[in-house]
Design an enzyme around this catalytic site. Structure first.
Site, PDB file in Angstrom:
ATOM      1  NE  ARG A   1      -1.953   2.133   3.598  1.00  0.00           N
ATOM      2  CZ  ARG A   1      -2.560   2.672   4.652  1.00  0.00           C
ATOM      3  NH1 ARG A   1      -3.789   2.328   4.972  1.00  0.00           N
ATOM      4  NH2 ARG A   1      -1.937   3.556   5.396  1.00  0.00           N
TER       5      ARG A   1
ATOM      6  CE1 TYR B   1      -4.343   7.790  11.053  1.00  0.00           C
ATOM      7  CE2 TYR B   1      -5.447   6.856   9.140  1.00  0.00           C
ATOM      8  CZ  TYR B   1      -5.003   6.744  10.436  1.00  0.00           C
ATOM      9  OH  TYR B   1      -5.195   5.580  11.118  1.00  0.00           O
TER      10      TYR B   1
ATOM     11  CG  ASP C   1      -6.889   3.577   3.397  1.00  0.00           C
ATOM     12  OD1 ASP C   1      -7.990   4.062   3.079  1.00  0.00           O
ATOM     13  OD2 ASP C   1      -6.672   3.041   4.501  1.00  0.00           O
TER      14      ASP C   1
ATOM     15  CG  HIS D   1      -7.183   6.997   5.269  1.00  0.00           C
ATOM     16  ND1 HIS D   1      -7.209   5.862   6.044  1.00  0.00           N
ATOM     17  CD2 HIS D   1      -5.893   7.153   4.887  1.00  0.00           C
ATOM     18  CE1 HIS D   1      -5.981   5.365   6.144  1.00  0.00           C
ATOM     19  NE2 HIS D   1      -5.164   6.115   5.442  1.00  0.00           N
TER      20      HIS D   1
ATOM     21  CD  GLU E   1      -8.187   0.557   3.038  1.00  0.00           C
ATOM     22  OE1 GLU E   1      -7.092   0.103   2.609  1.00  0.00           O
ATOM     23  OE2 GLU E   1      -8.404   0.746   4.246  1.00  0.00           O
TER      24      GLU E   1
ATOM     25  CD  GLU F   1      -9.992   1.036   7.693  1.00  0.00           C
ATOM     26  OE1 GLU F   1      -9.187   0.434   6.969  1.00  0.00           O
ATOM     27  OE2 GLU F   1      -9.704   2.054   8.323  1.00  0.00           O
TER      28      GLU F   1
ATOM     29  NE  ARG G   1      -9.473  -2.116   4.133  1.00  0.00           N
ATOM     30  CZ  ARG G   1      -8.431  -2.532   4.853  1.00  0.00           C
ATOM     31  NH1 ARG G   1      -7.818  -3.656   4.558  1.00  0.00           N
ATOM     32  NH2 ARG G   1      -8.004  -1.806   5.872  1.00  0.00           N
TER      33      ARG G   1
ATOM     34  CD  GLU H   1      -4.300  -2.585   6.977  1.00  0.00           C
ATOM     35  OE1 GLU H   1      -5.515  -2.795   7.182  1.00  0.00           O
ATOM     36  OE2 GLU H   1      -3.761  -1.465   7.087  1.00  0.00           O
TER      37      GLU H   1
ATOM     38  CD1 TRP I   1     -12.086  10.276  11.140  1.00  0.00           C
ATOM     39  CD2 TRP I   1     -10.505   9.377   9.834  1.00  0.00           C
ATOM     40  NE1 TRP I   1     -10.932  10.270  11.844  1.00  0.00           N
ATOM     41  CE2 TRP I   1      -9.940   9.720  11.067  1.00  0.00           C
ATOM     42  CE3 TRP I   1      -9.680   8.818   8.849  1.00  0.00           C
ATOM     43  CZ2 TRP I   1      -8.600   9.521  11.349  1.00  0.00           C
ATOM     44  CZ3 TRP I   1      -8.361   8.622   9.131  1.00  0.00           C
ATOM     45  CH2 TRP I   1      -7.830   8.972  10.372  1.00  0.00           C
TER      46      TRP I   1
HETATM   47  O1  KDG Z   1      -8.165   2.627  13.897  1.00  0.00           O
HETATM   48  C1  KDG Z   1      -8.206   3.052  12.587  1.00  0.00           C
HETATM   49  C2  KDG Z   1      -7.019   2.559  11.804  1.00  0.00           C
HETATM   50  O2  KDG Z   1      -6.820   1.188  11.963  1.00  0.00           O
HETATM   51  C3  KDG Z   1      -7.194   2.843  10.358  1.00  0.00           C
HETATM   52  O3  KDG Z   1      -7.368   4.209  10.143  1.00  0.00           O
HETATM   53  C4  KDG Z   1      -6.030   2.364   9.552  1.00  0.00           C
HETATM   54  O4  KDG Z   1      -7.155   2.904   7.529  1.00  0.00           O
HETATM   55  C5  KDG Z   1      -6.432   2.154   8.142  1.00  0.00           C
HETATM   56  C6  KDG Z   1      -5.934   0.960   7.481  1.00  0.00           C
HETATM   57  O5  KDG Z   1      -6.352   0.728   6.355  1.00  0.00           O
HETATM   58  O6  KDG Z   1      -5.154   0.229   8.093  1.00  0.00           O
HETATM   59 MG    MG Z   2      -7.976   1.926   5.803  1.00  0.00          MG
END
Ligand code: KDG
Ligand code: MG
Length: 401
Positions: free
Chosen positions: A147, A159, A209, A211, A235, A261, A282, A338, A401
């Site tokens: 990634r 982030y 990702d 996010h 993602e 996630e 995920r 992951e 987020w």
């Molecule tokens: O707790 C949140 C994190 O695990 C997350 O933001 C990490 O996006 C993430 C990822 O894909 O691992």
């Molecule tokens: Mg993620």
């Protein structure tokens, strides 16, 4: 085999973890991860104050019945706190069953569907060249999938991008605030992947990702721009609260989509799966009701050719990692897992049988999950409040987020 009690261990060997230890009358115990990043103590209390008193005296062999009892019996269904608590109980019960029968959990789930589990690592950098170098480090270690995340010129912090140390998805101390610009971000992603493909050729799987930061039409544009670089997945392109949003992205791009996630139950992804709006789901063991519920999600996904890609950041403890690996090895429609290695302190608190070599992992053949908990050592790492950062636009508007 009666459950005689249990305890909830909260510790912070580098980051916070909540672990359930369920005990039975014949001395066999099971472990379950209950960590909910940034909201850890809510799950600890749910388990200690509301769930453990209900479990005493129940037959630990009745995993499905206990799952239904905790889900249907609470009246208040779903949500991350409830489902993480149920997950911890479910995981601990599978651990107990494996230990009792002398078999690794994956054997109880139907046995191995593959030799080992392909994982992806996290490469990031403050420039494109630094990100390429970081990805090269993973590929040199044998990773088949990486990634890649890169800092965005003009944004102070992004982030998922390591700032001179291992990236950790929570920060101790005051709530971290960052400034976000989708416009600036969108300008950086395609050039990063163009450069990665130029460096590494067609072979390695590349992932990215978002996010949950883009609006659907922006995500559609990004997916289209990334098509020449053949991503394994894009993602969390947009928040999935409204599952319909993915239809718009899907209409515009063939870049594979991964999401889930933050999902807690099959209902969060039912439409996404049934309408084939995604390619990878995920959700993972700890946040979606444990091994039992995750298998239900995977079975639904299998009907629609959606594959699994379980979340595996460091806020999921080695107990969850082990459970995910047993699930990954056994489930037919596995895609990828992951993997972010934990700190050495975490690995000492949770000694484990799972291994990594050459880009793949294996849960090991120890009975149960194959993970322990050194409670004395855990007690030397007390809980420390820590939070995920939040993002605002330059004018102060709170951003997704
Ligand atoms: O707790 C949140 C994190 O695990 C997350 O933001 C990490 O996006 C993430 C990822 O894909 O691992
Ligand atoms: Mg993620």
């Amino acid at each position: 085999m009666k459950i005689t009690g249990g305890k909830v261990v909260v510790c912070s060997p580098g980051r916070n973890f909540v672990t359930l230890k369920l005990e039975t009358e014949d001395g066999v115990y099971g472990l379950g991860d209950a960590t909910l990043n940034g909201r850890e103590l809510a799950v600890a209390s749910y388990l200690r104050d509301h769930v453990l008193p209900l479990l005493e005296g129940r037959d630990a062999r009745r995993i499905e019945d206990i799952w239904q009892f905790l889900y249907k019996g609470a009246y208040w269904r779903r949500g991350p706190v409830t489902m993480s608590a149920i997950a911890a109980v479910d995981t601990a019960l599978w651990d107990i069953k494996g230990k009792t029968l002398g078999a690794p959990v994956y054997q109880l789930l139907g046995g191995a569907s593959r030799d080992a589990v392909m994982v992806y690592g996290h490469a990031s950098g403050v420039t494109i060249e630094a990100t390429v170098a970081a990805a090269g480090g993973f590929i040199a270690q044998g990773y088949k999938a990486v990634r890649a995340q890169c800092a965005v010129p003009g944004l102070e912090r992004v982030y998922g991008v390591a700032a001179g140390r291992a990236y950790e998805p929570a920060e101790r101390g005051p709530l971290p605030e960052t400034v976000w610009s989708s416009e600036r971000y969108l300008d950086t992603v395609a050039p990063l992947f163009e450069r990665l493909r130029r460096e590494f050729g067609a072979e390695p799987h590349l992932l990215h990702d978002v996010h949950h930061r883009l609006r659907p039409i922006e995500a559609a544009r990004l997916g289209r721009a990334l098509e020449p670089y053949r991503l394994f997945w894009m993602e969390d392109p947009t928040p999935a609260d409204n599952q319909e949003s993915f239809r718009l992205i899907r209409q515009h791009t063939t870049t594979p989509l991964a999401v889930g996630e933050v999902f807690n139950t099959i209902h969060d992804c039912r439409q996404l799966i049934q309408e084939q709006l995604i390619d990878y789901i995920r959700t993972t063991v700890v946040h979606a009701g444990g091994i039992s519920h995750l298998r239900r999600i995977a079975s639904l996904a299998e009907l629609y050719q959606v594959r699994t890609g379980s979340h595996g950041a460091t806020d999921l403890s080695p107990v969850c990692m082990a459970a995910a690996l047993h699930f990954d090895l056994s489930v037919h429609n596995f895609g990828i897992q992951e993997y972010m290695p934990h700190t050495s302190d975490t690995d000492r608190v949770f000694p484990h049988a799972y291994t990594f070599a050459n880009g793949v992992m294996h849960p090991g053949d120890a009975p149960g999950l194959g993970v322990g908990l050194d409670e004395a050592l855990a007690a030397t790492f007390p809980y420390q409040p820590a939070y995920l950062p939040i993002a605002r636009l330059a004018d102060g508007t709170m951003h997704d987020w």
